[in-house]
Design a protein around this motif. Sequence first.
Motif, PDB file in Angstrom:
ATOM      1  N   LEU A  57       1.275  -1.224   0.101  1.00 56.78           N
ATOM      2  CA  LEU A  57       0.429  -0.624   0.186  1.00 56.78           C
ATOM      3  C   LEU A  57       0.777   1.439  -0.526  1.00 56.78           C
ATOM      4  CD1 LEU A  57      -2.776  -0.996   2.496  1.00 56.78           C
ATOM      5  CD2 LEU A  57      -3.161  -1.476   0.486  1.00 56.78           C
ATOM      6  N   VAL A  58       0.952   2.255  -1.280  1.00 60.85           N
ATOM      7  CA  VAL A  58       1.735   3.559  -1.032  1.00 60.85           C
ATOM      8  C   VAL A  58       0.411   4.162  -0.473  1.00 60.85           C
ATOM      9  CG1 VAL A  58       2.622   5.086  -2.037  1.00 60.85           C
ATOM     10  CG2 VAL A  58       2.999   2.565  -2.443  1.00 60.85           C
ATOM     11  N   VAL A  59       0.794   5.056   0.443  1.00 59.45           N
ATOM     12  CA  VAL A  59      -0.191   6.129   0.864  1.00 59.45           C
ATOM     13  C   VAL A  59       0.159   7.334   0.681  1.00 59.45           C
ATOM     14  CG1 VAL A  59      -1.755   7.110   2.928  1.00 59.45           C
ATOM     15  CG2 VAL A  59      -1.069   5.085   2.618  1.00 59.45           C
TER      16      VAL A  59
ATOM     17  N   GLU B  60      -4.384  10.060  -2.149  1.00 59.40           N
ATOM     18  CA  GLU B  60      -4.412   9.043  -2.798  1.00 59.40           C
ATOM     19  C   GLU B  60      -3.535   7.710  -2.061  1.00 59.40           C
ATOM     20  OE1 GLU B  60      -5.210  10.532  -6.880  1.00 59.40           O
ATOM     21  OE2 GLU B  60      -3.037   9.633  -7.051  1.00 59.40           O
ATOM     22  N   ILE B  61      -4.775   6.174  -2.027  1.00 63.27           N
ATOM     23  CA  ILE B  61      -3.967   4.712  -1.719  1.00 63.27           C
ATOM     24  C   ILE B  61      -4.343   3.981  -3.626  1.00 63.27           C
ATOM     25  CG2 ILE B  61      -5.821   4.183  -0.610  1.00 63.27           C
ATOM     26  CD1 ILE B  61      -4.475   3.359   1.448  1.00 63.27           C
ATOM     27  N   THR B  62      -3.219   3.747  -3.215  1.00 64.82           N
ATOM     28  CA  THR B  62      -2.799   2.615  -4.404  1.00 64.82           C
ATOM     29  C   THR B  62      -2.019   1.087  -3.159  1.00 64.82           C
ATOM     30  OG1 THR B  62      -2.105   4.336  -5.725  1.00 64.82           O
ATOM     31  CG2 THR B  62      -1.260   1.625  -6.743  1.00 64.82           C
ATOM     32  N   CYS B  63      -2.939   0.778  -3.877  1.00 63.54           N
ATOM     33  CA  CYS B  63      -3.095  -0.820  -3.758  1.00 63.54           C
ATOM     34  C   CYS B  63      -2.095  -1.601  -4.546  1.00 63.54           C
ATOM     35  CB  CYS B  63      -3.598  -1.910  -3.176  1.00 63.54           C
ATOM     36  SG  CYS B  63      -3.826  -3.606  -2.461  1.00 63.54           S
ATOM     37  N   PHE B  64      -1.246  -2.520  -4.740  1.00 63.74           N
ATOM     38  CA  PHE B  64       0.127  -3.291  -5.058  1.00 63.74           C
ATOM     39  C   PHE B  64      -0.606  -4.758  -5.152  1.00 63.74           C
ATOM     40  CE2 PHE B  64       1.629   1.160  -6.479  1.00 63.74           C
ATOM     41  CZ  PHE B  64       2.570   1.053  -7.606  1.00 63.74           C
ATOM     42  N   HIS B  65      -0.790  -5.519  -5.538  1.00 63.77           N
ATOM     43  CA  HIS B  65      -1.169  -7.020  -5.330  1.00 63.77           C
ATOM     44  C   HIS B  65      -0.241  -8.559  -6.303  1.00 63.77           C
ATOM     45  CE1 HIS B  65      -4.598  -7.432  -6.757  1.00 63.77           C
ATOM     46  NE2 HIS B  65      -5.079  -6.116  -7.043  1.00 63.77           N
TER      47      HIS B  65
ATOM     48  N   THR C  71      -6.288   2.402  -7.838  1.00 67.74           N
ATOM     49  CA  THR C  71      -5.876   3.650  -6.852  1.00 67.74           C
ATOM     50  C   THR C  71      -6.958   4.222  -6.672  1.00 67.74           C
ATOM     51  OG1 THR C  71      -3.423   3.872  -7.456  1.00 67.74           O
ATOM     52  CG2 THR C  71      -4.722   5.730  -6.612  1.00 67.74           C
ATOM     53  N   VAL C  72      -7.496   4.841  -5.283  1.00 67.54           N
ATOM     54  CA  VAL C  72      -8.622   5.294  -5.114  1.00 67.54           C
ATOM     55  C   VAL C  72      -7.886   6.848  -4.416  1.00 67.54           C
ATOM     56  CG1 VAL C  72      -9.664   3.539  -4.832  1.00 67.54           C
ATOM     57  CG2 VAL C  72      -8.865   4.345  -2.528  1.00 67.54           C
TER      58      VAL C  72
ATOM     59  N   ALA D 210     -13.580   4.045  -0.588  1.00 66.66           N
ATOM     60  CA  ALA D 210     -12.868   2.158  -0.281  1.00 66.66           C
ATOM     61  C   ALA D 210     -12.256   2.088  -1.012  1.00 66.66           C
ATOM     62  CB  ALA D 210     -14.648   1.737   0.184  1.00 66.66           C
ATOM     63  N   LEU D 211     -11.049   1.218  -0.227  1.00 69.29           N
ATOM     64  CA  LEU D 211     -10.188   0.492  -1.202  1.00 69.29           C
ATOM     65  C   LEU D 211      -9.726  -1.268  -0.584  1.00 69.29           C
ATOM     66  CD1 LEU D 211      -7.652   0.729  -3.577  1.00 69.29           C
ATOM     67  CD2 LEU D 211      -6.237   0.377  -0.779  1.00 69.29           C
ATOM     68  N   ARG D 212     -10.389  -1.614  -2.195  1.00 66.57           N
ATOM     69  CA  ARG D 212     -10.509  -3.339  -1.720  1.00 66.57           C
ATOM     70  C   ARG D 212      -9.175  -3.365  -1.788  1.00 66.57           C
ATOM     71  NH1 ARG D 212     -14.322  -6.656   0.369  1.00 66.57           N
ATOM     72  NH2 ARG D 212     -13.315  -8.569  -0.031  1.00 66.57           N
ATOM     73  N   VAL D 213      -8.857  -4.458  -0.889  1.00 69.92           N
ATOM     74  CA  VAL D 213      -7.648  -4.904  -0.241  1.00 69.92           C
ATOM     75  C   VAL D 213      -7.689  -6.422  -0.805  1.00 69.92           C
ATOM     76  CG1 VAL D 213      -5.974  -5.323   1.273  1.00 69.92           C
ATOM     77  CG2 VAL D 213      -7.308  -3.052   1.518  1.00 69.92           C
ATOM     78  N   PRO D 214      -6.957  -7.178  -1.221  1.00 73.74           N
ATOM     79  CA  PRO D 214      -7.221  -8.656  -1.968  1.00 73.74           C
ATOM     80  C   PRO D 214      -6.581  -9.328  -0.619  1.00 73.74           C
ATOM     81  CG  PRO D 214      -5.195  -7.561  -2.829  1.00 73.74           C
ATOM     82  CD  PRO D 214      -5.943  -6.001  -1.818  1.00 73.74           C
ATOM     83  N   ALA D 215      -7.105 -11.033  -1.072  1.00 76.11           N
ATOM     84  CA  ALA D 215      -5.996 -12.150  -0.031  1.00 76.11           C
ATOM     85  C   ALA D 215      -4.414 -11.646   0.082  1.00 76.11           C
ATOM     86  CB  ALA D 215      -6.432 -13.376  -1.054  1.00 76.11           C
ATOM     87  N   PRO D 216      -4.905 -11.855   1.077  1.00 76.49           N
ATOM     88  CA  PRO D 216      -4.768 -12.618   2.394  1.00 76.49           C
ATOM     89  C   PRO D 216      -5.879 -11.804   3.136  1.00 76.49           C
ATOM     90  CG  PRO D 216      -2.578 -12.345   2.784  1.00 76.49           C
ATOM     91  CD  PRO D 216      -2.939 -11.876   1.192  1.00 76.49           C
TER      92      PRO D 216
END
Length: 164
Positions: A118-120, A126-131, A143-144, A149-155
């Motif tokens: 997560l890059v906040v 903005e916050i970006t979730c790399f997975h 990125t949102v 809301a930001l979906r954080v995937p598994a796990p």
Amino acid sequence: MDTPDGFKAELIRGKIVVSPFSRLRYSRPMRLLREQLQSHVPEGHFADTSPFLFRFPDAKRGYGPDLYVADEAAFEEDGLHADGAALSLVGEFTSVSTKDADWKEKLDVYGRLVPIYLVVDMQDAEITCFHDPSPHGYRARTTVSFGEALRVPAPFDFALDTAF
């Protein structure tokens, strides 16, 4: 490495970089993010913001993430540096002085091993979730803007509230 009070050290581009801890206004978003993550961590893992260095021997790097989720077993060893393979998530909160490393070098290193990065971006709100890490880096990102809301995937598999 012993650093002056209020500073942390990381190994970036083959150099030891000493930087101050985060600004006070970063405390609330860090705490809120950590609290949300703690409810969704994988079995045997925990979320924290304590200043520990994680080593990435293949990349010849060592980073002290602003926030991380790691396997508790990694902290049962002797020594000062935890294995980067113990990380299930890393969160970096950008600053003017670290933004380049957070978006480039750390993205490359984490993207080969750490399931979620997560890059906040505190400057752009903005916050970006790399997975989906791979030998060539992350395969996916979302990125949102803060407040969405930001979906954080598994796990982890949950919707992160980014209203910091």
